[in-house]
Motif scaffolding. Structure first.
Motif, PDB file in Angstrom:
ATOM      1  N   PRO A 116       0.820  -1.223   0.000  1.00 22.65           N
ATOM      2  CA  PRO A 116       0.000   0.000   0.000  1.00 22.65           C
ATOM      3  C   PRO A 116       0.849   1.267   0.000  1.00 22.65           C
ATOM      4  CG  PRO A 116      -0.861  -1.596   1.574  1.00 22.65           C
ATOM      5  CD  PRO A 116       0.462  -2.121   1.122  1.00 22.65           C
ATOM      6  N   LEU A 117       1.957   1.235   0.741  1.00 21.69           N
ATOM      7  CA  LEU A 117       2.864   2.376   0.750  1.00 21.69           C
ATOM      8  C   LEU A 117       3.481   2.582  -0.630  1.00 21.69           C
ATOM      9  CD1 LEU A 117       4.503   4.571   2.208  1.00 21.69           C
ATOM     10  CD2 LEU A 117       6.141   2.794   2.854  1.00 21.69           C
ATOM     11  N   TYR A 121       3.012   5.727  -3.105  1.00 26.81           N
ATOM     12  CA  TYR A 121       4.220   6.415  -3.580  1.00 26.81           C
ATOM     13  C   TYR A 121       4.190   6.569  -5.102  1.00 26.81           C
ATOM     14  CZ  TYR A 121       9.153   6.918  -4.927  1.00 26.81           C
ATOM     15  OH  TYR A 121      10.321   7.332  -5.495  1.00 26.81           O
ATOM     16  N   LEU A 122       3.727   5.532  -5.792  1.00 26.39           N
ATOM     17  CA  LEU A 122       3.644   5.578  -7.253  1.00 26.39           C
ATOM     18  C   LEU A 122       2.708   6.697  -7.698  1.00 26.39           C
ATOM     19  CD1 LEU A 122       4.277   4.346 -10.037  1.00 26.39           C
ATOM     20  CD2 LEU A 122       2.357   2.775  -9.673  1.00 26.39           C
ATOM     21  N   LEU A 123       1.542   6.771  -7.091  1.00 26.28           N
ATOM     22  CA  LEU A 123       0.588   7.821  -7.441  1.00 26.28           C
ATOM     23  C   LEU A 123       1.143   9.199  -7.106  1.00 26.28           C
ATOM     24  CD1 LEU A 123      -2.719   6.171  -6.173  1.00 26.28           C
ATOM     25  CD2 LEU A 123      -1.922   6.369  -8.536  1.00 26.28           C
ATOM     26  N   TYR A 124       1.814   9.288  -5.959  1.00 28.21           N
ATOM     27  CA  TYR A 124       2.415  10.557  -5.534  1.00 28.21           C
ATOM     28  C   TYR A 124       3.482  11.027  -6.519  1.00 28.21           C
ATOM     29  CZ  TYR A 124       6.225  13.015  -3.099  1.00 28.21           C
ATOM     30  OH  TYR A 124       7.254  13.843  -2.771  1.00 28.21           O
ATOM     31  N   MET A 125       4.335  10.118  -6.957  1.00 21.03           N
ATOM     32  CA  MET A 125       5.414  10.474  -7.870  1.00 21.03           C
ATOM     33  C   MET A 125       4.864  10.917  -9.226  1.00 21.03           C
ATOM     34  SD  MET A 125       8.581  10.255  -6.751  1.00 21.03           S
ATOM     35  CE  MET A 125       9.619   9.813  -8.137  1.00 21.03           C
ATOM     36  N   ASN A 228       9.737   0.366  -2.254  1.00 20.06           N
ATOM     37  CA  ASN A 228       9.057   1.225  -3.226  1.00 20.06           C
ATOM     38  C   ASN A 228       9.619   1.037  -4.627  1.00 20.06           C
ATOM     39  OD1 ASN A 228       7.324   2.330  -1.385  1.00 20.06           O
ATOM     40  ND2 ASN A 228       8.377   4.282  -1.201  1.00 20.06           N
ATOM     41  N   GLY A 229      10.947   0.968  -4.730  1.00 17.44           N
ATOM     42  CA  GLY A 229      11.579   0.809  -6.032  1.00 17.44           C
ATOM     43  C   GLY A 229      11.247  -0.520  -6.681  1.00 17.44           C
TER      44      GLY A 229
END
Length: 340
Positions: A116-117, A121-125, A228-229
């Motif tokens: 979920p994090l 993060y993907l949407l945020y970036m 995340n990566g």
């Protein structure tokens, strides 16, 4: 950056270092010295990253924001892999439960737990990178200040966290200042403004998710960036492929320009440092503190953006709005430091 295997790593659990004898910034302060360093580091990285991203997307007119996001992820993941393989850093707060020669360095269940994090993060970036294209830097930073409202809402729903009247008052002042500053510019580029607000929402979700999942995952800042990566990199690569961004990048006329390549290099380096300081600041302090730091650094972003990129003529109403936002951010910082 932490060096030397077994050296002190940044905590992602517990009460922001209060249990380890961390000195308070001032007597009675709610923020430690380490928390203050984290906040200042984030602000410096954020200001510089906005400048380099704006240079790539606007000055060089690079058409593929998602490619920059992909490059930042690839560089960050590769750097983390090398540092972890050389045992310069660790991904966990305690002794790793996964052998150092493991491919992922973290258990697969941890990747699922932090998914979920990673998705937030993907949407945020993606939203943050696209939002800076269609709006000048001063107005971009002005509109981004409304992130604090979304962050407070997300903190309440995810962590049931409530805030004192002085904190709420400072947030109201920031938002009011944002609307005053943008009052004479709100008729321009509705799509650009809409994307900025979407970026605000995704930022709030991301910061609140860090605060909720990061502290309980057992991973430190490097470990969370690594997860995340691994999760987001393939997603962004697939997105850039189906949109034809890779082909556009190859055909970009300034691709081999030394100036453009330097801009991309610094963008990738600063993205790595920014992601690290976001985790560090959010976990040592709070998601709302992270948002407020974003408002404090806007004072410098606006000034540099005005000088380097222009895009917004001098207007007294805009200056008043910017000033109100800065006063609101300063009020929050004072309340946080004094523990109110």
């Amino acid at each position: 950056m932490a060096k030397g295997g077994g050296g002190a790593l940044l905590p992602v659990s517990g009460e922001s270092g209060k249990g380890d004898g961390e000195a308070e910034l001032f007597k009675g302060s709610a923020m430690t010295r380490r928390g203050a360093v984290a906040a200042l580091s984030y602000m410096a990285c954020s200001v510089l990253l906005v400048m380099f991203n704006k240079a790539a997307l606007s000055s060089y007119k690079f058409p593929c924001a998602n490619v920059i996001t992909l490059l930042q992820m690839v560089c960050s993941t590769c750097l983390l892999y090398v540092l972890r393989r050389l045992k310069i850093i660790s991904f966990t707060n305690s002794e790793p439960s996964v052998p150092s020669d493991s491919l992922f360095f973290v258990p697969f269940r941890m990747l699922l737990r932090t998914s979920p994090l990673s998705l937030s993060y993907l949407l945020y970036m993606l939203a943050s990178m696209e939002s800076i294209r269609g709006v000048n830097v001063p107005m971009y930073t002005t509109l981004r200040r409304t992130t604090v409202v979304f962050t407070m809402i997300m903190e309440y729903f995810l962590a049931k966290q409530k805030h004192t009247p002085p904190i709420i008052g400072s947030v109201v002042l920031i938002v009011f200042g944002a609307f005053v500053a943008g009052a004479r510019d709100l008729s321009f580029d509705a799509r650009g403004y809409a994307i900025v607000f979407v970026a605000n929402i995704t930022t709030a979700v991301y910061l609140a998710t860090i605060n909720r999942i990061g502290k309980s995952s057992g991973l430190n800042s490097f470990g969370l960036m690594w997860c995340n990566g691994l999760v987001c990199g393939p997603c962004v690569l697939f997105l850039t492929y189906i949109q034809g961004d890779l082909k556009k990048t190859i055909e970009f006329p300034y691709l081999y320009s030394p100036g453009f390549q330097v801009v991309l290099l610094f963008s990738c380096m600063l993205a790595f440092l920014l992601n690290y300081t976001i985790f560090w600041n959010t976990i040592l302090n709070s998601a709302l503190t992270q948002s407020m730091c974003g408002n404090l650094k806007d004072f410098f972003t606006v000034g540099l953006g005005w000088v380097l990129f222009g895009g917004l003529p001098f207007d007294l109403l805009n200056v008043i709005g910017q000033g109100l936002g800065f006063v609101g951010s300063g009020t929050y910082a004072y309340c946080k430091i004094k523990g109110k």
